[in-house]
Write an enzyme that holds these catalytic residues in place. Sequence first.
Site, short mmCIF file in Angstrom:
data_model
loop_
_atom_site.label_atom_id
_atom_site.label_comp_id
_atom_site.label_asym_id
_atom_site.label_seq_id
_atom_site.Cartn_x
_atom_site.Cartn_y
_atom_site.Cartn_z
N GLY A 122 11.99 12.28 -2.63
CA GLY A 122 12.08 11.22 -3.62
C GLY A 122 10.77 10.97 -4.35
O GLY A 122 10.03 11.89 -4.69
N CYS A 123 10.50 9.69 -4.61
CA CYS A 123 9.31 9.31 -5.38
C CYS A 123 8.01 9.75 -4.71
O CYS A 123 7.00 9.94 -5.39
CB CYS A 123 9.29 7.80 -5.58
SG CYS A 123 10.63 7.17 -6.63
N ALA A 124 8.01 9.92 -3.41
CA ALA A 124 6.80 10.32 -2.69
C ALA A 124 6.47 11.79 -2.88
O ALA A 124 5.36 12.23 -2.57
CB ALA A 124 6.94 10.02 -1.19
N ALA A 125 7.41 12.58 -3.40
CA ALA A 125 7.24 14.03 -3.43
C ALA A 125 6.13 14.50 -4.35
O ALA A 125 5.60 15.60 -4.16
CB ALA A 125 8.55 14.71 -3.82
#
Length: 350
Positions: A141-144
């Site tokens: 997700g956004c952490a990738a």
Amino acid sequence: MTDTVKLVSLAVATPEHVIFQKQALEASARLFADRFEDFRHLARVFDSAGIDKRHAARPLAWFDEPHGWQDRMQAFAEVAGGLFVEAASSALRQAGLEAGDVDCVVTVSSTGFTTPSLDAQLSRRMGFRPDIERVPVFGLGCAAGVSGFAIASRLARSRPGTVVLFVSIELCTLAFRLDELTRPNIIATALFGDGAAACVLRSGEDGLAEVESTGEHLFPDTLDIMGWKIDDGGFGIVLAQSLPPFAERELGPAVTAILARNGLKPEDIDRFICHPGGMKVLAAMESALSMVPGTLDHERAVLAEYGNMSSPTILFVLERAIRAGLPARAAMIAMGPGFSASCVTLRRVA
């Protein structure tokens, strides 16, 4: 050959279609107001999100009709493929390299998929060698944007001389759901956009910045904060109202622990470069990391111009920070499903 890993180049790309926030609000009101009585209350998020426009894989009219998995993934393969080539080719040109020089490609996305993966489908078009190593990563997700960058940097460090290409692509708008009459779906409609970014990493003396350290933190019992609900219609957003207060309460200790494992303290960081998940999340991150409110100016500018593109967004912020002049030490921070936090520290190359 030194074993320090450098960020050699960074390029960003966006789809051709542009949706202004006023247009997104008008379209959403037309599609939801008569079917969802809380819409008028929730519609305020379109004004408070801090977003002026975003780029989209398809024109606005495409979202007026229902779409299933086939439509969504066909659009993903087409548009993500083009963005991959655009961003990766630009990053390689900046680095003075060709696709045949790439030894390993790490690709992250959580908004679509193909099998074979994009890197294989685009191998001939790009000009990759037959012996290239491929590492497609889904679900961060956004952490990738940070986690994938960290994976790529560790691969580059483990084999000095290796050229690693990192590509982050998200087409968040393709997950838009006409059938989801929920608060998270309306907020997602106001917040998310599409984009891609690519980086070249390798060990050596020259580069934009040295990758100093990496680390992650997985919070226990937090699976319901962010993610996808997957059903016959496609992806459905899971986004808890508790995210901003959770970030304000928990992010500081998590980042402190990550830094400590690498012999650093928060006060050693001259600039935190943060994933702009939204205006409330940015305010929570500033509070959690003891920053003066308004410090995350590049983050707010990227959010206004592109919306939250999930994983590549922080690389758009990093690109602006590099243009403005990196300080001696910076730390990229992003949060994503899990619920998790990822951190990479960068040192300015003299």
